[in-house]
Design an enzyme around this catalytic site. Structure first.
Site, PDB file in Angstrom:
ATOM      1  N   HIS A 375       0.832  -1.204   0.000  1.00 16.50           N
ATOM      2  CA  HIS A 375       0.000   0.000   0.000  1.00 16.50           C
ATOM      3  C   HIS A 375       0.867   1.256   0.000  1.00 16.50           C
ATOM      4  O   HIS A 375       0.564   2.233  -0.706  1.00 16.50           O
ATOM      5  CB  HIS A 375      -0.915  -0.008   1.221  1.00 16.50           C
ATOM      6  CG  HIS A 375      -2.016   0.988   1.173  1.00 16.50           C
ATOM      7  ND1 HIS A 375      -2.012   2.129   1.945  1.00 16.50           N
ATOM      8  CD2 HIS A 375      -3.146   1.036   0.425  1.00 16.50           C
ATOM      9  CE1 HIS A 375      -3.110   2.825   1.699  1.00 16.50           C
ATOM     10  NE2 HIS A 375      -3.813   2.196   0.776  1.00 16.50           N
ATOM     11  N   CYS A 376       1.956   1.237   0.750  1.00 19.50           N
ATOM     12  CA  CYS A 376       2.865   2.386   0.805  1.00 19.50           C
ATOM     13  C   CYS A 376       3.464   2.732  -0.570  1.00 19.50           C
ATOM     14  O   CYS A 376       3.801   3.877  -0.828  1.00 19.50           O
ATOM     15  CB  CYS A 376       4.032   2.092   1.748  1.00 19.50           C
ATOM     16  SG  CYS A 376       3.585   1.685   3.441  1.00 19.50           S
ATOM     17  N   ALA A 377       3.599   1.723  -1.417  1.00 22.88           N
ATOM     18  CA  ALA A 377       4.284   1.889  -2.694  1.00 22.88           C
ATOM     19  C   ALA A 377       3.338   2.214  -3.849  1.00 22.88           C
ATOM     20  O   ALA A 377       3.797   2.348  -4.986  1.00 22.88           O
ATOM     21  CB  ALA A 377       5.064   0.620  -3.025  1.00 22.88           C
TER      22      ALA A 377
END
Length: 384
Positions: A375-377
């Site tokens: 999700h962060c990426a």
């Protein structure tokens, strides 16, 4: 036998200790907005009206997903090749469901194209690191179509070099001709979780913090988030300040599966108490007693992390949470870590929470060892 992990890469779970980070941290006590960084140039034309915009849930249809190619050896050291391979694997997995646009420095674009393959579009746009969720715009939709909210990325409060990443939101919106809305608060996309029906979750530690928003109260920050993202209720979780580079982003602690259903990261049963188990306990307590913007109690689902001893790449900074998954058109991209029983259990739970979507598991050991996840990426552009 576990590999030698005496070298721990700079991480989103541990404060960076590079020369640049220490210099930036020294500014935090008396920082202005942006921790002393020059703010991105303001739009020369009129901004879109604040009225009518709202952030759709991640499960709403996407036009595309944006990602970024990690650029700097000073950030990742000798972990950089492995991190790039993980990003390529995530990009290919997402591209099986929807278009992926990956930003890369011009001199690194050819390598990114080679590793990601023909299914991923690579554009030349300068970046510092891979965290597109935080550096890219947060997209909103409304009667005027599509706009992007720029929360003025400042390196998570000056903890990492970000000369290029501070400009990503503006540059990307300019490239695609999408109106830019400059928020009056500083923050990151990973610090925002919405249900698409008027409710937002956030941690106080990553918003009500002098390294992003000096002098601003929680009420002032909440009012701006409501206006910019079209939400009516904010559920605040305490979080943890100063223990990781993000100051405990919500997307590693609690997520909406749908309106009325929240998934909460939980430590493994034998995990000794620490600041992270305390943060999870507090989140669970808040959400079990909360109601959403519709006034309805929340159904809370626990998602237990894997056994650290069964993760070959595990280190102190490893982000071993299944919660950092990404919902795409027709699918869900879920991390797997090597604890087969926990991996399968998490995939089953996430699949049940997102019926009709294919669950695809991707190994992300190097990204997770740097304290981040799928999700962060990634950052979705909602369909209009």
């Amino acid at each position: 036998m576990l590999p030698d992990l005496s070298f721990a890469p700079p991480s989103r779970r541990a404060l960076l200790r590079s020369t640049a980070a220490l210099a930036a941290l020294a500014l935090l006590d008396g920082c202005s907005s942006g921790s002393g960084d020059a703010q991105p140039a303001e739009p020369t034309g009129p901004q879109p009206s604040a009225a009518g915009w709202s952030m759709p849930a991640e499960s709403a249809p996407h036009t595309r997903t944006f990602m970024a190619w990690p650029a700097l050896e000073e950030v990742w050291g000798d972990q950089l090749p492995g991190v790039r391979q993980d990003i390529a694997s995530i990009a290919r997995a997402v591209a099986a469901f929807e278009p992926v646009v990956l930003m890369a420095r011009p001199e690194q674009a050819a390598q990114a194209r080679k590793q990601c393959g023909a299914s991923v579009e690579v554009i030349e746009l300068p970046v510092d690191d891979l965290w597109a969720r935080d550096t890219g715009p947060t997209f909103v939709t409304g009667p005027q179509g599509l706009a992007g909210v720029d929360f003025g990325f400042n390196g998570w409060g000056g903890k990492q070099t970000h000369a290029e990443d501070a400009q990503v939101a503006r540059r990307l919106l300019d490239r695609y001709g999408v109106p830019r809305i400059r928020a009056s608060v500083t923050g990151e996309g990973g610090a925002i979780e919405v249900d698409g029906a008027g409710t937002l979750m956030a941690t106080e530690s990553s918003w009500v913090n002098a390294n992003r928003n000096p002098g601003k109260s929680r009420d002032e920050i909440e009012a701006e988030l409501k206006q910019r993202l079209g939400v009516h209720k904010v559920l605040w979780i305490k979080g943890v300040a100063g223990q990781d580079i993000t100051d405990c982003h919500i997307d590693a602690l609690a997520r909406f599966a749908e309106p009325g259903t929240v998934v909460v990261h939980r430590p493994a049963a034998d995990t000794p108490p620490d600041v992270w188990t305390t943060a999870s306990d507090q989140a669970l307590e808040v959400l079990r007693s909360a109601t959403d913007a519709r006034g309805k109690p929340l159904r809370v689902v626990e998602l237990v992390e894997p056994d650290a001893e069964l993760i070959p790449a595990h280190n102190a900074d490893f982000l071993a949470t299944y919660l950092n998954y990404y919902v795409v058109n027709g699918g869900v991209i879920v991390p797997k870590f090597g604890d087969r029983a926990a991996d399968d259990r998490a995939a089953d739970i996430i699949g049940e929470l997102h019926p009709g979507r294919k669950v695809v598991q991707v190994s992300i050991d190097q990204v997770a060892a740097g304290g981040g996840g799928i999700h962060c990426a990634t950052q979705q552009q909602p369909a209009v």
